[in-house]
Design a protein around this motif. Sequence first.
Motif, PDB file in Angstrom:
ATOM      1  N   LEU A 250       0.826  -1.198   0.000  1.00 41.91           N
ATOM      2  CA  LEU A 250       0.000   0.000   0.000  1.00 41.91           C
ATOM      3  C   LEU A 250       0.871   1.263   0.000  1.00 41.91           C
ATOM      4  O   LEU A 250       0.599   2.215  -0.740  1.00 41.91           O
ATOM      5  N   VAL A 251       1.934   1.250   0.820  1.00 42.03           N
ATOM      6  CA  VAL A 251       2.841   2.408   0.876  1.00 42.03           C
ATOM      7  C   VAL A 251       3.506   2.619  -0.482  1.00 42.03           C
ATOM      8  O   VAL A 251       3.595   3.752  -0.981  1.00 42.03           O
ATOM      9  N   VAL A 252       3.983   1.539  -1.107  1.00 41.22           N
ATOM     10  CA  VAL A 252       4.627   1.642  -2.423  1.00 41.22           C
ATOM     11  C   VAL A 252       3.639   2.161  -3.454  1.00 41.22           C
ATOM     12  O   VAL A 252       3.968   3.018  -4.275  1.00 41.22           O
ATOM     13  N   TRP A 253       2.402   1.646  -3.421  1.00 42.04           N
ATOM     14  CA  TRP A 253       1.378   2.090  -4.365  1.00 42.04           C
ATOM     15  C   TRP A 253       1.101   3.580  -4.201  1.00 42.04           C
ATOM     16  O   TRP A 253       1.012   4.319  -5.194  1.00 42.04           O
ATOM     17  N   ILE A 254       0.963   4.046  -2.960  1.00 41.30           N
ATOM     18  CA  ILE A 254       0.705   5.467  -2.702  1.00 41.30           C
ATOM     19  C   ILE A 254       1.876   6.314  -3.175  1.00 41.30           C
ATOM     20  O   ILE A 254       1.699   7.347  -3.830  1.00 41.30           O
ATOM     21  N   PHE A 255       3.120   5.864  -2.895  1.00 39.42           N
ATOM     22  CA  PHE A 255       4.309   6.630  -3.268  1.00 39.42           C
ATOM     23  C   PHE A 255       4.417   6.737  -4.789  1.00 39.42           C
ATOM     24  O   PHE A 255       4.637   7.819  -5.342  1.00 39.42           O
ATOM     25  N   ARG A 256       4.227   5.611  -5.484  1.00 35.25           N
ATOM     26  CA  ARG A 256       4.321   5.606  -6.949  1.00 35.25           C
ATOM     27  C   ARG A 256       3.194   6.403  -7.589  1.00 35.25           C
ATOM     28  O   ARG A 256       3.364   6.986  -8.659  1.00 35.25           O
ATOM     29  N   SER A 257       2.039   6.421  -6.963  1.00 31.44           N
ATOM     30  CA  SER A 257       0.890   7.106  -7.542  1.00 31.44           C
ATOM     31  C   SER A 257       0.939   8.606  -7.342  1.00 31.44           C
ATOM     32  O   SER A 257       0.506   9.370  -8.211  1.00 31.44           O
ATOM     33  N   PHE A 258       1.462   9.074  -6.204  1.00 31.18           N
ATOM     34  CA  PHE A 258       1.324  10.473  -5.839  1.00 31.18           C
ATOM     35  C   PHE A 258       2.632  11.236  -5.670  1.00 31.18           C
ATOM     36  O   PHE A 258       2.615  12.467  -5.595  1.00 31.18           O
ATOM     37  N   VAL A 259       3.771  10.534  -5.603  1.00 34.99           N
ATOM     38  CA  VAL A 259       5.028  11.227  -5.325  1.00 34.99           C
ATOM     39  C   VAL A 259       6.023  11.036  -6.471  1.00 34.99           C
ATOM     40  O   VAL A 259       6.224  11.926  -7.291  1.00 34.99           O
ATOM     41  N   LEU A 260       6.673   9.880  -6.527  1.00 33.08           N
ATOM     42  CA  LEU A 260       7.689   9.592  -7.541  1.00 33.08           C
ATOM     43  C   LEU A 260       7.462   8.214  -8.131  1.00 33.08           C
ATOM     44  O   LEU A 260       6.985   7.308  -7.456  1.00 33.08           O
ATOM     45  N   ALA A 261       7.839   8.063  -9.397  1.00 31.12           N
ATOM     46  CA  ALA A 261       7.782   6.752 -10.045  1.00 31.12           C
ATOM     47  C   ALA A 261       8.996   6.613 -10.954  1.00 31.12           C
ATOM     48  O   ALA A 261       9.441   7.595 -11.560  1.00 31.12           O
ATOM     49  N   PRO A 262       9.568   5.401 -11.062  1.00 30.01           N
ATOM     50  CA  PRO A 262      10.706   5.201 -11.967  1.00 30.01           C
ATOM     51  C   PRO A 262      10.236   4.984 -13.396  1.00 30.01           C
ATOM     52  O   PRO A 262       9.117   4.535 -13.640  1.00 30.01           O
ATOM     53  N   PHE A 263      11.116   5.304 -14.336  1.00 32.11           N
ATOM     54  CA  PHE A 263      10.816   5.108 -15.761  1.00 32.11           C
ATOM     55  C   PHE A 263      12.127   4.828 -16.469  1.00 32.11           C
ATOM     56  O   PHE A 263      13.144   5.476 -16.195  1.00 32.11           O
ATOM     57  N   SER A 264      12.126   3.870 -17.387  1.00 31.80           N
ATOM     58  CA  SER A 264      13.333   3.546 -18.146  1.00 31.80           C
ATOM     59  C   SER A 264      13.143   3.930 -19.603  1.00 31.80           C
ATOM     60  O   SER A 264      12.026   3.918 -20.123  1.00 31.80           O
ATOM     61  N   ILE A 265      14.230   4.277 -20.278  1.00 35.66           N
ATOM     62  CA  ILE A 265      14.186   4.748 -21.654  1.00 35.66           C
ATOM     63  C   ILE A 265      14.448   3.578 -22.594  1.00 35.66           C
ATOM     64  O   ILE A 265      15.545   3.013 -22.604  1.00 35.66           O
ATOM     65  N   PRO A 266      13.447   3.202 -23.416  1.00 35.03           N
ATOM     66  CA  PRO A 266      13.595   2.034 -24.277  1.00 35.03           C
ATOM     67  C   PRO A 266      13.979   2.364 -25.720  1.00 35.03           C
ATOM     68  O   PRO A 266      14.287   1.457 -26.490  1.00 35.03           O
ATOM     69  N   SER A 267      13.927   3.664 -26.111  1.00 32.05           N
ATOM     70  CA  SER A 267      14.147   4.000 -27.513  1.00 32.05           C
ATOM     71  C   SER A 267      14.985   5.262 -27.622  1.00 32.05           C
ATOM     72  O   SER A 267      15.290   5.937 -26.629  1.00 32.05           O
ATOM     73  N   GLU A 268      15.317   5.612 -28.869  1.00 24.01           N
ATOM     74  CA  GLU A 268      16.180   6.762 -29.125  1.00 24.01           C
ATOM     75  C   GLU A 268      15.405   8.023 -29.475  1.00 24.01           C
ATOM     76  O   GLU A 268      15.978   9.008 -29.939  1.00 24.01           O
ATOM     77  N   SER A 269      14.093   8.060 -29.236  1.00 20.04           N
ATOM     78  CA  SER A 269      13.274   9.187 -29.693  1.00 20.04           C
ATOM     79  C   SER A 269      13.552  10.485 -28.947  1.00 20.04           C
ATOM     80  O   SER A 269      13.202  11.565 -29.440  1.00 20.04           O
ATOM     81  N   MET A 270      14.174  10.414 -27.757  1.00 17.68           N
ATOM     82  CA  MET A 270      14.460  11.631 -26.999  1.00 17.68           C
ATOM     83  C   MET A 270      15.953  11.963 -26.962  1.00 17.68           C
ATOM     84  O   MET A 270      16.407  12.739 -26.110  1.00 17.68           O
TER      85      MET A 270
END
Length: 282
Positions: free
Chosen positions: A30-50
């Motif tokens: 529940l704590v992880v879900w709240i943190f990811r939903s409202f504070v910070l979430a990780p994201f990885s870059i899969p392509s060269e578009s940026m």
Amino acid sequence: MADPKPATGASPAKKSEMSETIRFLLKLALVVWIFRSFVLAPFSIPSESMLPRLLIGDYLFISKWNYGYSRWSMPFGFPPVPGRLFPHTPERGDVVVFRSKGADDHDVIKRVIGLPGDTVQMRGGRLVLNGQAIPKQRVADFVLPLSPNFTTRECEADFVKNDVQGPTCRIPRYRETLPGGRSYYVLDQHYIPDADDTGVYTVPEGHVFLMGDNRDDSADSRFPAAEEALPGQVQGMGFIPMERVEGKALVIFWSTDGSANWLLPWTWFTAARWDRLGGGFE
């Protein structure tokens, strides 16, 4: 005297210990879900578009509070919150993660170029915003060593060069400056009619117009989404509803060139691109 009956099932102490463990794991989830939903979430870059700002193998945190919350702020889009709570409009130049449209919806990262009511056009490879041509200054080439995360598939043969440190990719780089002074680098490799000369797009209310910084290798708002495209049209993202914007790119916390072997822990360090850690966004 009768023999004692054999024990059946787990003892009360073991049952209590198991229930406590389950309760702890549920609370942690529940704590992880709240943190990811409202504070910070990780994201990885899969392509060269940026490129050149983001490389394949970059890992970053996105902040979730900047633009408000919707169902797409939550992991897996659950619960399906209607509309947006505490909505805020992004600024031009923000790098955002959003949920694409269509049946194969997935998380994507692009730069905000147009806001509701703006007109956007590409004319001869130059961005035109609200009728004003955006300054585009030629700067030093973008140079990146070839690696498992960036091979000759991502770097066209015209841009592969052999330097002292080995084969590298050298792509023409430019600096764009939006009204108000927001500035960032873009790559422009070739003239592509569908991407570099377009009609005028008028951004609808409640939507944003997004583009990748790697202008010749980005399926973005210049092209209609799959469900909106006509037969034979190049497909992209179309206008993105603001409720699908999940958060703002904040900081890179890890980056790897893809050469690591999970069975060889020391390669985790040799594959790391240490100079990229902690990098923020303009």
